[in-house]
Design an enzyme around this catalytic site. Structure first.
Site, PDB file in Angstrom:
ATOM      1  N   PRO A   1       0.822  -1.215   0.000  1.00 62.48           N
ATOM      2  CG  PRO A   1      -0.147  -1.148   2.116  1.00 62.48           C
ATOM      3  CD  PRO A   1       0.635  -2.023   1.203  1.00 62.48           C
ATOM      4  CD  GLU A   2       2.697   3.311  -4.305  1.00 60.42           C
ATOM      5  OE1 GLU A   2       2.780   4.499  -4.635  1.00 60.42           O
ATOM      6  OE2 GLU A   2       2.892   2.379  -5.098  1.00 60.42           O
TER       7      GLU A   2
ATOM      8  CG  HIS B   1      -1.994 -15.647   6.949  1.00 58.05           C
ATOM      9  ND1 HIS B   1      -0.778 -16.152   7.359  1.00 58.05           N
ATOM     10  CD2 HIS B   1      -2.321 -16.290   5.811  1.00 58.05           C
ATOM     11  CE1 HIS B   1      -0.394 -17.083   6.486  1.00 58.05           C
ATOM     12  NE2 HIS B   1      -1.308 -17.189   5.542  1.00 58.05           N
TER      13      HIS B   1
ATOM     14  NE  ARG C   1       5.685 -11.362   1.193  1.00 55.38           N
ATOM     15  CZ  ARG C   1       6.380 -10.915   0.162  1.00 55.38           C
ATOM     16  NH1 ARG C   1       5.772 -10.323  -0.843  1.00 55.38           N
ATOM     17  NH2 ARG C   1       7.691 -11.042   0.149  1.00 55.38           N
TER      18      ARG C   1
END
Ligand SMILES: [Zn+2]
Length: 274
Positions: A2-3, A91, A109
């Site tokens: 994400p930005e 997760h 991750r």
């Protein structure tokens, strides 16, 4: 990853969902994120309400009642979702219990993290202390950019992606901003003309504002907390469009993909001048 527009989209949703809500309890299913969640995390935040939710670069900052803040980074694949039941999935790492809903942090991750600070210390933390300007801040203007860019020995693509210069611009938006401002990504920052600086300022603000308005860009793993996808993906003109025709010059030119500092960069060699 994400930005800025994606993190801002998450901030806006969290504000709608949990502002002024009290954290009733915390369940930590897995404490091993990028940094292990501290042992007394729950003690520090439980029974406190969320008074303000802000963002600095790609970091989210939740201000709680007793002078405590939660600093959050989504890493590569972190996201939040809301639910009312205990149907946890793989997760899921942390569950925040509120009166009428649960907020779950999921991160495949595990490059994201959650830390607690005293509110007066968070801006001096190692995560925030070296951050450059916010791209949508009025301080990012022609004069600032001219001075800052003159001192850079990097390509303009690398300059834009360096959080010490400007925060929150990654691979997707730097490619889109340079296409919009018709500047070649490999051009040396110090060789950028004043005319190009003017175009760059306009493009940075225009592209990021538009992306926030459309809820960011969904590439692979990004989802906003309500599970909606970001619609800016439909607006991408160069990113991920290698070997496709350029939407601007419409000649028989295809978008090229090259690697700058290990990251894919997309551009049109006719529209974007060296
Ligand atoms: Zn073109």
């Amino acid at each position: 990853m994400p930005e800025l527009p994606e993190v801002e989209t998450v901030r806006i949703t969290l504000k709608k969902e949990i502002l002024n809500e009290k954290i009733l309890s915390i369940q930590i299913l897995n404490k091993n994120l990028r940094y292990p969640i501290e042992c007394n995390f729950s003690n520090k935040v439980v029974n406190q309400s969320i008074k303000k939710i802000s963002r600095r670069g790609k970091y989210l900052i939740l201000y709680l009642t007793k002078n405590i803040v939660i600093l959050l980074h989504l890493g590569m694949t972190g996201y939040f979702r809301f639910c009312n039941d205990e149907n946890f999935i793989k997760h899921d790492h942390i569950i925040f219990d509120f009166k009428e809903k649960k907020m779950i942090y999921n991160d495949v991750r595990k490059f994201g993290f959650i830390k607690v600070y005293k509110s007066e210390n968070v801006n001096h933390s190692k995560h925030l202390v070296n951050l450059g300007l916010e791209p949508l801040d009025g301080k990012l203007n022609k004069n600032y950019l001219r001075k800052s860019i003159n001192n850079s020995k990097q390509s303009i693509k690398a300059y834009l992606m360096n959080f010490k210069n400007i925060v929150g611009i990654g691979n997707i938006y730097s490619s889109e901003i340079l296409f919009d401002s018709a500047i070649h990504p490999c051009k040396l920052s110090s060789a950028i003309s004043n005319e190009e600086i003017n175009r760059l300022i306009i493009s940075i603000k225009k592209i990021l504002r538009k992306a926030i308005k459309l809820g960011g860009t969904s590439i692979k793993d990004y989802k906003d907390p309500m599970g909606k996808i970001g619609y800016f993906k439909n607006q991408l003109k160069v990113y991920g469009r290698d070997n496709k025709p350029c939407v601007n010059c419409k000649k028989n030119v295809i978008i090229k993909k090259i690697i700058i500092q290990g990251r894919s960069t997309f551009f049109c060699e006719i529209c974007q001048k060296f």
